[in-house]
Design a protein around this motif. Structure first.
Motif, PDB file in Angstrom:
ATOM      1  N   GLN A 266      -4.299   3.718   9.951  1.00  0.00           N
ATOM      2  CA  GLN A 266      -3.654   3.369   8.681  1.00  0.00           C
ATOM      3  C   GLN A 266      -4.643   2.495   7.913  1.00  0.00           C
ATOM      4  O   GLN A 266      -5.527   1.878   8.524  1.00  0.00           O
ATOM      5  CB  GLN A 266      -2.306   2.673   8.943  1.00  0.00           C
ATOM      6  CG  GLN A 266      -2.330   1.169   9.091  1.00  0.00           C
ATOM      7  CD  GLN A 266      -2.850   0.717  10.443  1.00  0.00           C
ATOM      8  OE1 GLN A 266      -3.230   1.509  11.297  1.00  0.00           O
ATOM      9  NE2 GLN A 266      -2.876  -0.598  10.629  1.00  0.00           N
ATOM     10  N   PRO A 267      -4.533   2.419   6.572  1.00  0.00           N
ATOM     11  CA  PRO A 267      -5.504   1.625   5.829  1.00  0.00           C
ATOM     12  C   PRO A 267      -5.450   0.153   6.243  1.00  0.00           C
ATOM     13  O   PRO A 267      -4.375  -0.377   6.509  1.00  0.00           O
ATOM     14  CB  PRO A 267      -5.070   1.773   4.368  1.00  0.00           C
ATOM     15  CG  PRO A 267      -4.068   2.858   4.336  1.00  0.00           C
ATOM     16  CD  PRO A 267      -3.522   3.027   5.700  1.00  0.00           C
TER      17      PRO A 267
ATOM     18  N   LYS B  13       5.717   8.716  10.127  1.00  0.00           N
ATOM     19  CA  LYS B  13       4.543   8.790   9.255  1.00  0.00           C
ATOM     20  C   LYS B  13       3.234   8.635   9.998  1.00  0.00           C
ATOM     21  O   LYS B  13       2.167   8.841   9.440  1.00  0.00           O
ATOM     22  CB  LYS B  13       4.619   7.681   8.199  1.00  0.00           C
ATOM     23  CG  LYS B  13       5.690   7.920   7.156  1.00  0.00           C
ATOM     24  CD  LYS B  13       5.636   6.825   6.117  1.00  0.00           C
ATOM     25  CE  LYS B  13       6.669   7.070   5.032  1.00  0.00           C
ATOM     26  NZ  LYS B  13       6.827   5.897   4.190  1.00  0.00           N
TER      27      LYS B  13
ATOM     28  N   ASN C 176      -4.827  -0.828  -1.235  1.00  0.00           N
ATOM     29  CA  ASN C 176      -4.172  -1.862  -0.438  1.00  0.00           C
ATOM     30  C   ASN C 176      -4.589  -3.222  -0.989  1.00  0.00           C
ATOM     31  O   ASN C 176      -5.455  -3.899  -0.456  1.00  0.00           O
ATOM     32  CB  ASN C 176      -4.586  -1.702   1.026  1.00  0.00           C
ATOM     33  CG  ASN C 176      -3.608  -2.384   1.962  1.00  0.00           C
ATOM     34  OD1 ASN C 176      -2.698  -3.076   1.516  1.00  0.00           O
ATOM     35  ND2 ASN C 176      -3.793  -2.195   3.244  1.00  0.00           N
TER      36      ASN C 176
ATOM     37  N   ASN D   2       0.804  -1.211   0.000  1.00  0.00           N
ATOM     38  CA  ASN D   2       0.000   0.000   0.000  1.00  0.00           C
ATOM     39  C   ASN D   2       0.849   1.279   0.000  1.00  0.00           C
ATOM     40  O   ASN D   2       0.534   2.251  -0.667  1.00  0.00           O
ATOM     41  CB  ASN D   2      -0.880  -0.036   1.249  1.00  0.00           C
ATOM     42  CG  ASN D   2      -1.950   1.007   1.214  1.00  0.00           C
ATOM     43  OD1 ASN D   2      -2.380   1.403   0.150  1.00  0.00           O
ATOM     44  ND2 ASN D   2      -2.369   1.452   2.372  1.00  0.00           N
ATOM     45  N   PHE D   3       1.947   1.264   0.755  1.00  0.00           N
ATOM     46  CA  PHE D   3       2.733   2.485   0.942  1.00  0.00           C
ATOM     47  C   PHE D   3       3.884   2.606  -0.037  1.00  0.00           C
ATOM     48  O   PHE D   3       4.129   3.655  -0.599  1.00  0.00           O
ATOM     49  CB  PHE D   3       3.297   2.533   2.361  1.00  0.00           C
ATOM     50  CG  PHE D   3       2.246   2.704   3.403  1.00  0.00           C
ATOM     51  CD1 PHE D   3       1.747   3.968   3.697  1.00  0.00           C
ATOM     52  CD2 PHE D   3       1.742   1.608   4.077  1.00  0.00           C
ATOM     53  CE1 PHE D   3       0.772   4.130   4.657  1.00  0.00           C
ATOM     54  CE2 PHE D   3       0.765   1.766   5.029  1.00  0.00           C
ATOM     55  CZ  PHE D   3       0.275   3.028   5.322  1.00  0.00           C
TER      56      PHE D   3
ATOM     57  N   ILE E 242      -1.102  10.159   8.900  1.00  0.00           N
ATOM     58  CA  ILE E 242      -1.877   9.008   9.373  1.00  0.00           C
ATOM     59  C   ILE E 242      -2.043   9.163  10.875  1.00  0.00           C
ATOM     60  O   ILE E 242      -1.057   9.219  11.602  1.00  0.00           O
ATOM     61  CB  ILE E 242      -1.166   7.687   9.055  1.00  0.00           C
ATOM     62  CG1 ILE E 242      -1.025   7.524   7.539  1.00  0.00           C
ATOM     63  CG2 ILE E 242      -1.930   6.510   9.650  1.00  0.00           C
ATOM     64  CD1 ILE E 242      -0.201   6.324   7.137  1.00  0.00           C
TER      65      ILE E 242
END
Lengths: 325, 416
Positions: B242-243, B261, A180, A160-161, B185
């Motif tokens: 966070q996702p 982050k 994601n 995802n990142f 985030i």
């Protein structure tokens, strides 16, 4: 058991040996002793293979079935005979139907796509073009690389990142924010199937390629003289003559893909929850997450039976068709 | 030809012998003289192996004739290794692990008093010794401990104009919204398989929930736990984490926090040594108590690992094991391991030796005194833990929290 036979034969009176056919008749009549030795000769050649099969195939299977009938504590200690309890527990697992269904989708999907793509690839590699050798070598690379490594690489590419897949799709403008991929069961499963296809392609393509090599040029020539077009030639000549290679490719792929563990384990660990598990990863989780070794062994037995069944049915169907066709 | 047949028989005999000795249980190799023992250690990081190599060298020098065979195993493979060892009767003499009670239930390990001197036994802090008991008898030897506190990034908080760390869940949510608005985030919520049970328990215990009720019966599906998951689900759905928390492992968010982050996470004592120092020594972060629902009482999750010693050869290994363990629990040796790995002490003496160390550890040590632990004294915990790791994350993404917790409760009530 075969081995016990051997020892009794050498030691015993040898009355049973009489009936066994001797090797191709030789000029002089061999002595009784010599004949007995002659009859045992095949065992000399079969022996090592038999021992190997006994030790690495039969014994583990026996051990697996035995374990599935045992009551094994979470420490790994065997506490006695459990009868069918492990199987009852296994079939009562609420996640099992989904896992089995997913395994079916996984095997059928991956094998079908692999063989379809491989047919095209093999055709390509079989035609003459500059750099063919290079392309053939390039196709071997995913085969040579460890499956685990490939799967891990893909996991990072889909991250995802940091993942390069999101980066590229965003730069091109297809996505406006990262996805994601591996967190959503359906997407993750599709990606893992793609990776499984990717790692199965080289072997399958080469099996089919070697099959293409065995089709005599004269047959094609005759077809051309009879005025058959490209599609007709492919459907009526190439595909039927490829049947033996396709059969080998299909069976080996079914077994491999069914048992495929590293791709799923490295990419999603079967998660979230059990949403991307197949029976193979589920079996592992039963033993080491649920601490139910016996139940896991029961799953292994079911897996074994399933794959055996699939292969037998497949052989049956193919052979039946051969006889009618 | 005859030779061949003999070869075949020999091969089969070997195979049978191999399978036979698998069930023997007491035929573990090497230890028959009682002076050679095997030690399986868990790998905490790259410094683990050198530490044990040195310690064993020193031990063997101080105790001529005794030998310790070391195997360092990665945590990821630990469970499967241990199970295989036990199943094939090849258990090590000493094992460094995070569970002990099912070994005690199956009568595989010595009681603590049989393998360490009374002095060492008395040196264990009561908090940890209590957690090492099975049915009232101490079996596990506390080895290291860790505590969790709330970590927040001061730069991100500054950017979002938040002056102090949140203490209540409402404040967490409010601050998270501010951080989100500022473009970072807000909250790291690792509910992926790696350590989901710890993350969930941290939130649940600060809402009065937990694994068991007051009488010690499993109560995974209690209302406080459902409420906790509802809250976390709400945060997730609002995009304040966070996702995909259900697919994020602890080490991922710890790393992202170290990279600056993520605004806030439930961190652990080894954050500094294991994550922050290796990524960004100058990260501007603060440590605060874990936020709770009402914002008044703050509980901490304590975690401890154990050493256990397996019964072998009718107790022939006991003397050597005793010597080795007493050697490890000497003040200098035990405290060196803790400072090497960045953990907290489980003994008075090592704790005193470490107390000179920095202000970083002090809040963790203080928090430990009231810490709650996972019910590792219950043999069924390992199965429950496995179920939680796999399932709990799905409660913030798809499945209803109540349903997830009920499934885990069912696993818990099954007989191990």
């Amino acid at each position: 058991m075969a081995v016990q036979d051997v020892t009794t034969r050498t030691a015993g009176a040898g009355s049973g040996v009489e009936g066994t056919p001797a090797a191709p008749a030789s000029g002089s009549r061999p002595s009784r002793n010599g004949r007995r030795l002659r009859a045992l000769e095949p065992l000399l050649w079969l022996g090592p293979a038999l021992v190997l099969i006994l030790a690495v195939v039969i014994w583990p299977v026996v051990e697996m079935v035995r374990t599935s009938l045992m009551d094994i504590s979470s420490t790994g200690l065997t506490r006695g005979f459990a009868g069918g309890d492990n199987y009852a527990d296994l079939f009562a697992e609420p996640d099992l139907p989904g896992v089995v269904l997913r395994t079916l989708v996984w095997v059928v999907g991956v094998v079908t796509v692999t063989i379809t793509v491989s047919l095209a690839l093999a055709q390509l590699l079989n035609s003459r073009f500059p750099g063919r050798r290079m392309v053939r070598w390039a196709l071997i690379v995913p085969w040579a690389a460890s499956v685990l490594m490939t799967a891990l690489t893909w996991r990072w590419m889909l991250n995802n990142f940091y993942g390069v897949v999101n980066r590229v799709l965003m730069d091109v403008g297809i996505l406006d924010k990262p996805v994601n991929w591996l967190a959503h069961p359906a997407q993750a499963f599709a990606w893992m199937m793609a990776v499984a296809v990717f790692v199965s392609l080289p072997f399958t393509a080469f099996v089919i390629l070697s099959g293409l090599g065995t089709i005599p040029a004269e047959v094609y020539e005759a077809a051309r003289l009879d005025g058959a077009g490209t599609a007709r030639t492919y459907l009526s000549i190439t595909l039927p003559l490829l049947r033996p290679s396709l059969m080998v490719a299909a069976i080996i792929n079914v077994i491999n893909v069914f048992n495929s563990f590293p791709v799923i384990w490295a990419m999603t660990r079967g998660g979230p929850g059990f949403a991307t598990d197949t029976t193979t990863t589920y079996m592992y989780k039963l033993a080491f997450d649920n601490q139910a070794v016996g139940e896991s062994a029961a799953m292994a037995v079911v897996n074994f039976a399933l794959i055996l069944l699939v292969v037998l049915v497949y052989l049956r169907v193919v052979r039946g068709r051969e006889e009618t066709g | 030809m005859k030779r061949h047949v003999i070869g075949i028989s020999a091969g089969v005999a070997l195979a049978l012998a191999l399978s036979g000795c698998g069930k023997g249980g007491s035929s573990g190799g090497g230890g028959s003289d009682g002076k050679t023992i095997t030690f399986v250690a868990a790998k905490y990081d790259d410094d683990t192996q050198p530490y044990w190599d040195n310690l064993i060298k020193a031990f063997e020098a101080a105790n001529p004739g005794y030998r310790v065979k070391l195997e360092v195993v990665d945590w990821e493979q630990m469970d499967s290794k241990v199970k295989t060892y036990v199943q094939t009767g090849q258990q090590p003499d000493v094992l460094n692990y995070n569970k002990f009670s099912d070994f005690a239930r199956d009568d595989l390990i010595y009681q603590a008093k049989d393998v360490v001197s009374p002095k060492v036994l008395a040196d264990f802090l009561p908090l940890f010794a209590d957690q090492a008991q099975y049915k009232g008898t101490q079996y596990g030897l506390p080895f290291i401990s860790s505590a969790r506190l709330f970590f927040y990034n001061k730069d991100i908080f500054g950017k979002a104009k938040i002056s102090k760390p949140p203490t209540s869940w409402a404040e967490v949510e409010e601050d998270a919204r501010k951080i989100k608005k500022a473009g970072d985030i807000p909250l790291g919520l690792p509910l992926g398989a790696e350590e989901a049970q710890a993350e969930f328990y941290i939130w649940a215990m600060n809402n009065g929930g937990g694994w068991t009720d007051k009488s010690g019966k499993w109560a995974v599906d209690q209302p406080a736990n459902v409420e906790t998951l509802d809250y976390l689900r709400g945060l997730t759905k609002a995009g304040l984490t966070q996702p995909n928390p259900e697919a994020t492992n602890r080490k991922d968010v710890f790393n992202q926090f170290a990279q600056g982050k993520i605004g806030m996470i439930n961190g652990a004592v080894f954050m500094r040594k294991g994550f922050i120092d290796t990524v960004d020594k100058n990260l501007n972060y603060g440590v605060a108590p874990l936020p709770s629902k009402d914002g008044t009482t703050h509980n901490t999750l304590g975690v401890q690992d154990y050493l256990v010693s397996f019964k072998k050869d009718d107790g022939k290994n006991r003397e050597a094991v005793n010597k080795f363990l007493d050697f490890f629990y000497q003040k200098e040796n035990a405290s060196k391991f803790l400072s090497t790995e960045g953990f907290l002490s489980v003994t008075k003496s090592a704790g005193d030796a470490l107390s000179s160390d920095s202000s970083y550890y002090k809040p963790f040590v203080d928090a430990l005194s009231g810490a709650r632990f996972a019910p590792t004294d219950n043999p069924n915990w390992s199965a429950v833990e496995g179920a939680v790791k796999q399932r709990i994350g799905t409660a913030v993404s798809g499945t209803e929290p109540k349903k997830v917790l009920t499934e885990i409760q069912d696993t818990a009530e099954k007989d191990g």
